[in-house]
Design an enzyme around this catalytic site. Structure first.
Site, mmCIF file in Angstrom:
data_model
loop_
_atom_site.group_PDB
_atom_site.id
_atom_site.type_symbol
_atom_site.label_atom_id
_atom_site.label_comp_id
_atom_site.label_asym_id
_atom_site.label_seq_id
_atom_site.Cartn_x
_atom_site.Cartn_y
_atom_site.Cartn_z
ATOM 1 N NE ARG A 1 -11.169 -2.803 1.288
ATOM 2 C CZ ARG A 1 -9.963 -2.156 1.607
ATOM 3 N NH1 ARG A 1 -10.351 -1.144 2.171
ATOM 4 N NH2 ARG A 1 -8.747 -2.483 1.191
ATOM 5 C CG HIS B 1 -7.987 1.303 -2.974
ATOM 6 N ND1 HIS B 1 -7.666 -0.175 -2.583
ATOM 7 C CD2 HIS B 1 -8.488 1.866 -1.897
ATOM 8 C CE1 HIS B 1 -7.685 0.109 -1.009
ATOM 9 N NE2 HIS B 1 -8.321 1.113 -0.806
ATOM 10 C CB CYS C 1 -13.405 3.900 -0.273
ATOM 11 S SG CYS C 1 -12.856 5.729 -0.636
ATOM 12 C CD GLN D 1 -12.897 0.617 -0.685
ATOM 13 O OE1 GLN D 1 -12.262 0.752 0.549
ATOM 14 N NE2 GLN D 1 -14.289 0.219 -0.372
ATOM 15 C CG ASP E 1 -11.831 8.875 -2.068
ATOM 16 O OD1 ASP E 1 -11.736 8.782 -0.596
ATOM 17 O OD2 ASP E 1 -11.271 8.388 -2.698
ATOM 18 N NE ARG F 1 -3.314 2.340 2.903
ATOM 19 C CZ ARG F 1 -4.574 2.808 2.397
ATOM 20 N NH1 ARG F 1 -5.412 1.515 1.884
ATOM 21 N NH2 ARG F 1 -5.232 3.467 2.654
#
Length: 316
Positions: A304, A140, A276, A143, A235, A113
């Site tokens: 998740r 991502h 998210c 996600q 987001d 990440r």
């Protein structure tokens, strides 16, 4: 319970984004995510990662990604090892290539990440073990698998649904949602100012997938784009590493805030809201929408874990 064999045709493969994955392959992992969620809620205990190790490399802070990887891998009997950039030499004193070759001899898999997509690609190229993209500036993928799982839980199907991303249309979430929606026949739209529209590269990548699945992709700065959508998604307006742009970004994106008026503009009472997380309330979304019955963010956050466990079961 006795460790169970988990038969997967994807073992040894990496997940850097969803570009090279067929819809039916992603669907298989999604089915496994529903399976492990059911097992979790039933209190079942399995040890499918017994004797396995995973290196968790984090350049960027995390709540859901780190918690999902550590808990799901550990619960299955595996040993996750967290590594921040303060702990290892990645890209500093030691090249990404050399780090990959060392970790590949010690671990069963790597999660990364961070900022650069090239870093996760080099880890996969040189480590010789599965590498999972836990977030880069470009994509991502873990996600958005949780996102479509949440959509399917709410609507019972994916093909023919409509999702609109509101805000910064260039960011990794807008790009990744466009990609996975185009694979599954989900009509995808972006409601953003022209200055923050998705780049042509991702539009060109997704166009043939959308054509094959029957999905549409629409980019607009007009509120009419949210009409009849099943899901509004947003987001944060200022991503990690862009803090200096906060004042400018907030001013530019204010008209694209997800609020009661925007939810009503869909014309569908059953429209849901996704984020998210983490959320900056009263910026990209109002408290009223975030805490409303239309908000499915906590189911989305829980998913998740189940989708990440399914991804690891598929690859490791």
């Amino acid at each position: 319970m006795k460790a169970e064999k988990f038969k997967s045709p994807f073992k040894g493969r990496s997940l850097l984004n969803w570009i090279d994955w067929k819809p039916e392959e992603i669907s298989q992992i999604l089915d496994w995510a529903f399976q492990v969620k059911k097992e979790s809620h039933a209190g079942e205990v399995h040890q499918r990662f017994l004797g396995k190790t995973i290196a968790l490399i984090f350049e960027k802070r995390s709540t859901r990604t780190r918690s999902s990887f550590e808990t799901s891998f550990g619960e299955e009997g595996g040993h996750p090892v967290f590594m921040s950039t303060d702990d290892i030499q990645l890209g500093g004193k030691e090249s990404v290539q050399d780090t990959a070759r060392v970790l590949g001899r010690m671990f069963s898999a790597i999660e990364f990440r961070g900022f650069k997509q090239s870093h996760v690609e080099d880890l996969a190229k040189y480590s010789g073990i599965p590498v999972i993209n836990g977030l880069t500036d470009d994509f991502h993928p873990t996600q958005v698998l949780a996102d479509i799982m949440t959509l399917k839980e709410n609507f019972g199907h994916l093909k023919g649904l409509s999702l609109c991303f509101c805000g910064d249309g260039r960011n990794n979430m807008a790009r990744s949602l466009m990609l996975i929606c185009s694979k599954f026949g989900i009509n995808f739209s972006v409601f953003s100012p022209k200055e923050l529209s998705p780049d042509n590269e991702i539009l060109e990548i997704c166009a043939p997938f959308a054509k094959e699945s029957g999905a549409t992709i629409t980019v607009s700065d007009k509120i009419s784009v949210v009409k009849n959508v099943d899901c509004l998604y947003t987001d944060v307006w200022v991503s990690m590493g862009e803090e200096s742009l906060k004042e400018e970004r907030v001013k530019l994106l204010q008209p694209y805030q997800v609020n009661k008026a925007l939810m009503e503009a869909t014309g569908k009472p059953e429209t849901i809201f996704l984020h998210c997380l983490p959320a900056v309330k009263e910026q990209e979304v109002t408290e009223e929408v975030f805490e409303s019955s239309a908000s499915k963010v906590w189911d989305q956050a829980e998913n998740r874990k189940h989708t990440i466990k399914a991804i690891m079961l598929a690859l490791i």
